[in-house]
Design a protein around this motif. Structure first.
Motif, PDB file in Angstrom:
ATOM      1  N   ILE A   1      -8.066  30.610 -46.157  1.00  0.00           N
ATOM      2  CA  ILE A   1      -6.836  31.052 -45.498  1.00  0.00           C
ATOM      3  C   ILE A   1      -6.124  29.859 -44.855  1.00  0.00           C
ATOM      4  CG2 ILE A   1      -5.930  32.452 -43.595  1.00  0.00           C
ATOM      5  CD1 ILE A   1      -8.296  34.428 -44.336  1.00  0.00           C
ATOM      6  N   ALA A   2      -6.884  28.980 -44.217  1.00  0.00           N
ATOM      7  CA  ALA A   2      -6.297  27.794 -43.585  1.00  0.00           C
ATOM      8  C   ALA A   2      -5.630  26.902 -44.628  1.00  0.00           C
ATOM      9  CB  ALA A   2      -7.371  27.019 -42.824  1.00  0.00           C
ATOM     10  N   LYS A   3      -6.246  26.772 -45.789  1.00  0.00           N
ATOM     11  CA  LYS A   3      -5.674  25.948 -46.870  1.00  0.00           C
ATOM     12  C   LYS A   3      -4.377  26.576 -47.384  1.00  0.00           C
ATOM     13  CE  LYS A   3      -6.964  23.571 -51.083  1.00  0.00           C
ATOM     14  NZ  LYS A   3      -8.044  23.172 -51.970  1.00  0.00           N
ATOM     15  N   LYS A   4      -4.379  27.900 -47.608  1.00  0.00           N
ATOM     16  CA  LYS A   4      -3.159  28.594 -48.056  1.00  0.00           C
ATOM     17  C   LYS A   4      -2.050  28.456 -47.015  1.00  0.00           C
ATOM     18  CE  LYS A   4      -5.193  32.350 -50.770  1.00  0.00           C
ATOM     19  NZ  LYS A   4      -5.292  33.811 -50.845  1.00  0.00           N
ATOM     20  N   LEU A   5      -2.432  28.594 -45.750  1.00  0.00           N
ATOM     21  CA  LEU A   5      -1.467  28.477 -44.658  1.00  0.00           C
ATOM     22  C   LEU A   5      -0.802  27.104 -44.688  1.00  0.00           C
ATOM     23  CD1 LEU A   5      -0.158  29.478 -42.017  1.00  0.00           C
ATOM     24  CD2 LEU A   5      -2.216  28.693 -40.821  1.00  0.00           C
ATOM     25  N   GLN A   6      -1.588  26.058 -44.815  1.00  0.00           N
ATOM     26  CA  GLN A   6      -1.033  24.706 -44.853  1.00  0.00           C
ATOM     27  C   GLN A   6      -0.111  24.533 -46.060  1.00  0.00           C
ATOM     28  OE1 GLN A   6      -3.664  21.468 -43.912  1.00  0.00           O
ATOM     29  NE2 GLN A   6      -2.550  20.071 -45.253  1.00  0.00           N
ATOM     30  N   GLN A   7      -0.507  25.044 -47.213  1.00  0.00           N
ATOM     31  CA  GLN A   7       0.333  24.941 -48.417  1.00  0.00           C
ATOM     32  C   GLN A   7       1.672  25.650 -48.212  1.00  0.00           C
ATOM     33  OE1 GLN A   7      -2.373  26.673 -51.256  1.00  0.00           O
ATOM     34  NE2 GLN A   7      -3.324  24.708 -51.759  1.00  0.00           N
ATOM     35  N   GLU A   8       1.650  26.832 -47.586  1.00  0.00           N
ATOM     36  CA  GLU A   8       2.903  27.569 -47.355  1.00  0.00           C
ATOM     37  C   GLU A   8       3.786  26.859 -46.338  1.00  0.00           C
ATOM     38  OE1 GLU A   8       4.150  30.085 -49.144  1.00  0.00           O
ATOM     39  OE2 GLU A   8       2.359  29.806 -50.378  1.00  0.00           O
TER      40      GLU A   8
ATOM     41  N   LYS B   1       5.573  24.093 -48.137  1.00  0.00           N
ATOM     42  CA  LYS B   1       6.691  24.633 -48.923  1.00  0.00           C
ATOM     43  C   LYS B   1       7.882  24.949 -48.024  1.00  0.00           C
ATOM     44  CE  LYS B   1       3.830  26.898 -52.438  1.00  0.00           C
ATOM     45  NZ  LYS B   1       3.403  28.225 -52.929  1.00  0.00           N
ATOM     46  N   LEU B   2       7.613  25.545 -46.874  1.00  0.00           N
ATOM     47  CA  LEU B   2       8.696  25.905 -45.956  1.00  0.00           C
ATOM     48  C   LEU B   2       9.393  24.664 -45.401  1.00  0.00           C
ATOM     49  CD1 LEU B   2       6.979  28.904 -44.165  1.00  0.00           C
ATOM     50  CD2 LEU B   2       8.956  29.012 -45.701  1.00  0.00           C
ATOM     51  N   ILE B   3       8.640  23.636 -45.089  1.00  0.00           N
ATOM     52  CA  ILE B   3       9.229  22.386 -44.617  1.00  0.00           C
ATOM     53  C   ILE B   3      10.153  21.824 -45.702  1.00  0.00           C
ATOM     54  CG2 ILE B   3       8.741  19.977 -43.979  1.00  0.00           C
ATOM     55  CD1 ILE B   3       6.112  21.081 -42.669  1.00  0.00           C
ATOM     56  N   GLN B   4       9.705  21.893 -46.940  1.00  0.00           N
ATOM     57  CA  GLN B   4      10.531  21.411 -48.059  1.00  0.00           C
ATOM     58  C   GLN B   4      11.799  22.248 -48.223  1.00  0.00           C
ATOM     59  OE1 GLN B   4       7.530  21.506 -51.144  1.00  0.00           O
ATOM     60  NE2 GLN B   4       6.798  19.456 -50.643  1.00  0.00           N
ATOM     61  N   GLU B   5      11.765  23.502 -47.765  1.00  0.00           N
ATOM     62  CA  GLU B   5      12.952  24.375 -47.800  1.00  0.00           C
ATOM     63  C   GLU B   5      13.862  24.161 -46.586  1.00  0.00           C
ATOM     64  OE1 GLU B   5      11.741  28.483 -48.120  1.00  0.00           O
ATOM     65  OE2 GLU B   5      10.480  28.067 -49.872  1.00  0.00           O
TER      66      GLU B   5
ATOM     67  N   THR C   1      -2.672  24.563 -36.981  1.00  0.00           N
ATOM     68  CA  THR C   1      -2.263  23.964 -38.254  1.00  0.00           C
ATOM     69  C   THR C   1      -0.933  23.233 -38.094  1.00  0.00           C
ATOM     70  OG1 THR C   1      -3.467  25.659 -39.488  1.00  0.00           O
ATOM     71  CG2 THR C   1      -1.764  24.439 -40.692  1.00  0.00           C
ATOM     72  N   VAL C   2       0.036  23.877 -37.439  1.00  0.00           N
ATOM     73  CA  VAL C   2       1.329  23.224 -37.210  1.00  0.00           C
ATOM     74  C   VAL C   2       1.138  21.955 -36.379  1.00  0.00           C
ATOM     75  CG1 VAL C   2       3.590  23.441 -36.075  1.00  0.00           C
ATOM     76  CG2 VAL C   2       2.694  25.328 -37.469  1.00  0.00           C
ATOM     77  N   LEU C   3       0.348  22.037 -35.329  1.00  0.00           N
ATOM     78  CA  LEU C   3       0.135  20.854 -34.484  1.00  0.00           C
ATOM     79  C   LEU C   3      -0.519  19.717 -35.274  1.00  0.00           C
ATOM     80  CD1 LEU C   3      -1.029  22.542 -31.165  1.00  0.00           C
ATOM     81  CD2 LEU C   3       1.141  21.335 -31.581  1.00  0.00           C
ATOM     82  N   ARG C   4      -1.471  20.036 -36.113  1.00  0.00           N
ATOM     83  CA  ARG C   4      -2.146  19.023 -36.935  1.00  0.00           C
ATOM     84  C   ARG C   4      -1.157  18.390 -37.932  1.00  0.00           C
ATOM     85  NH1 ARG C   4      -6.144  21.994 -37.747  1.00  0.00           N
ATOM     86  NH2 ARG C   4      -5.505  22.886 -39.738  1.00  0.00           N
ATOM     87  N   MET C   5      -0.262  19.212 -38.464  1.00  0.00           N
ATOM     88  CA  MET C   5       0.682  18.735 -39.485  1.00  0.00           C
ATOM     89  C   MET C   5       1.810  17.883 -38.900  1.00  0.00           C
ATOM     90  SD  MET C   5       0.788  22.035 -41.998  1.00  0.00           S
ATOM     91  CE  MET C   5       1.803  21.214 -43.235  1.00  0.00           C
ATOM     92  N   LYS C   6       1.987  17.899 -37.588  1.00  0.00           N
ATOM     93  CA  LYS C   6       3.045  17.110 -36.952  1.00  0.00           C
ATOM     94  C   LYS C   6       2.838  15.604 -37.184  1.00  0.00           C
ATOM     95  CE  LYS C   6       4.569  18.256 -32.828  1.00  0.00           C
ATOM     96  NZ  LYS C   6       5.941  18.717 -32.640  1.00  0.00           N
ATOM     97  N   ALA C   7       1.598  15.188 -37.425  1.00  0.00           N
ATOM     98  CA  ALA C   7       1.350  13.766 -37.699  1.00  0.00           C
ATOM     99  C   ALA C   7       2.043  13.344 -38.995  1.00  0.00           C
ATOM    100  CB  ALA C   7      -0.157  13.502 -37.782  1.00  0.00           C
ATOM    101  N   GLN C   8       2.002  14.216 -39.995  1.00  0.00           N
ATOM    102  CA  GLN C   8       2.622  13.930 -41.289  1.00  0.00           C
ATOM    103  C   GLN C   8       4.100  14.337 -41.315  1.00  0.00           C
ATOM    104  OE1 GLN C   8       0.485  15.633 -44.578  1.00  0.00           O
ATOM    105  NE2 GLN C   8       1.904  14.832 -46.112  1.00  0.00           N
ATOM    106  N   TYR C   9       4.459  15.362 -40.535  1.00  0.00           N
ATOM    107  CA  TYR C   9       5.830  15.883 -40.492  1.00  0.00           C
ATOM    108  C   TYR C   9       6.302  15.911 -39.027  1.00  0.00           C
ATOM    109  CZ  TYR C   9       4.521  17.528 -45.157  1.00  0.00           C
ATOM    110  OH  TYR C   9       4.092  17.597 -46.453  1.00  0.00           O
ATOM    111  N   PRO C  10       6.654  14.751 -38.471  1.00  0.00           N
ATOM    112  CA  PRO C  10       6.990  14.691 -37.041  1.00  0.00           C
ATOM    113  C   PRO C  10       8.217  15.509 -36.645  1.00  0.00           C
ATOM    114  CG  PRO C  10       7.430  12.590 -38.120  1.00  0.00           C
ATOM    115  CD  PRO C  10       6.734  13.457 -39.125  1.00  0.00           C
ATOM    116  N   GLU C  11       9.014  15.930 -37.627  1.00  0.00           N
ATOM    117  CA  GLU C  11      10.228  16.708 -37.310  1.00  0.00           C
ATOM    118  C   GLU C  11       9.919  18.162 -36.982  1.00  0.00           C
ATOM    119  OE1 GLU C  11       9.720  17.142 -41.833  1.00  0.00           O
ATOM    120  OE2 GLU C  11       9.269  15.653 -40.310  1.00  0.00           O
ATOM    121  N   ILE C  12       8.733  18.653 -37.326  1.00  0.00           N
ATOM    122  CA  ILE C  12       8.456  20.079 -37.093  1.00  0.00           C
ATOM    123  C   ILE C  12       8.112  20.326 -35.625  1.00  0.00           C
ATOM    124  CG2 ILE C  12       7.808  20.473 -39.488  1.00  0.00           C
ATOM    125  CD1 ILE C  12       4.855  20.639 -38.575  1.00  0.00           C
TER     126      ILE C  12
END
Length: 166
Positions: free
Chosen positions: A31-38, A41-45, A65-76
């Motif tokens: 579920i965590a992997k699917k969440l990150q993939q979605e 996709k949303l960031i790309q949209e 997950t969002v907090l972890r992804m901020k390192a790669q996507y600082p705009e979120i």
């Protein structure tokens, strides 16, 4: 007119999360992997704002997950929309520590009610949906708060992505 357009633009860039408090242990990684993939996709949209309700289970997983992804996507940005100030008062110590850490790292924290009321959870859920163009959910049963929120989103023409169906 300009203010209404600004609200529509922000809503188009916003995703909310809703899901069950219980996530089967053996399915958590999938579920965590699917969440990150979605989320990617949303960031790309063009989605940059992610709203979570701060509950145990899926809300916590989504916020982390969002907090972890901020390192790669600082705009979120992570926006916590919490039902009341006492939401975590009865949680065990470990869960409260995680909750407080998420609150500290969130870009914005909004309470829809100061004190707990019988309707404060629904008020939080409606606020999340009303300010989003897409709702990422983890829903395996058609009862409870998650089902209410997904139904509310669909009735209000908010796109729903259910990770349990992917």
């Amino acid at each position: 007119m300009e203010q209404e357009q600004a609200v529509r633009d922000m809503r188009a860039q916003t995703c909310c999360f809703t899901g069950h408090r219980e996530i089967p242990f053996l399915q958590r990684h999938r579920i965590a992997k699917k969440l990150q993939q979605e989320i990617i996709k949303l960031i790309q949209e063009g989605v940059v704002y992610f709203g979570a309700g701060g509950a145990l289970g899926f809300d916590t997983l989504a916020a982390q997950t969002v907090l972890r992804m901020k390192a790669q996507y600082p705009e979120i940005k992570l926006i916590l929309v919490l039902p009341c100030e006492s939401q975590a008062d009865r949680w065990d110590e470990k869960d409260r520590r995680v909750y407080e850490e998420i609150k500290l790292k969130a870009d914005k924290v909004k309470y829809t009610s100061i004190a707990y009321t019988s309707g404060c959870m629904h008020k939080r859920n409606r606020h999340l949906v009303d300010n989003s163009s897409v709702c990422v959910s983890y829903m395996t049963k058609n009862t409870g708060g998650t089902a209410y929120t997904v139904d509310y989103a669909k009735k209000n023409h908010v796109r729903v992505i259910n990770l349990a169906e992917l």
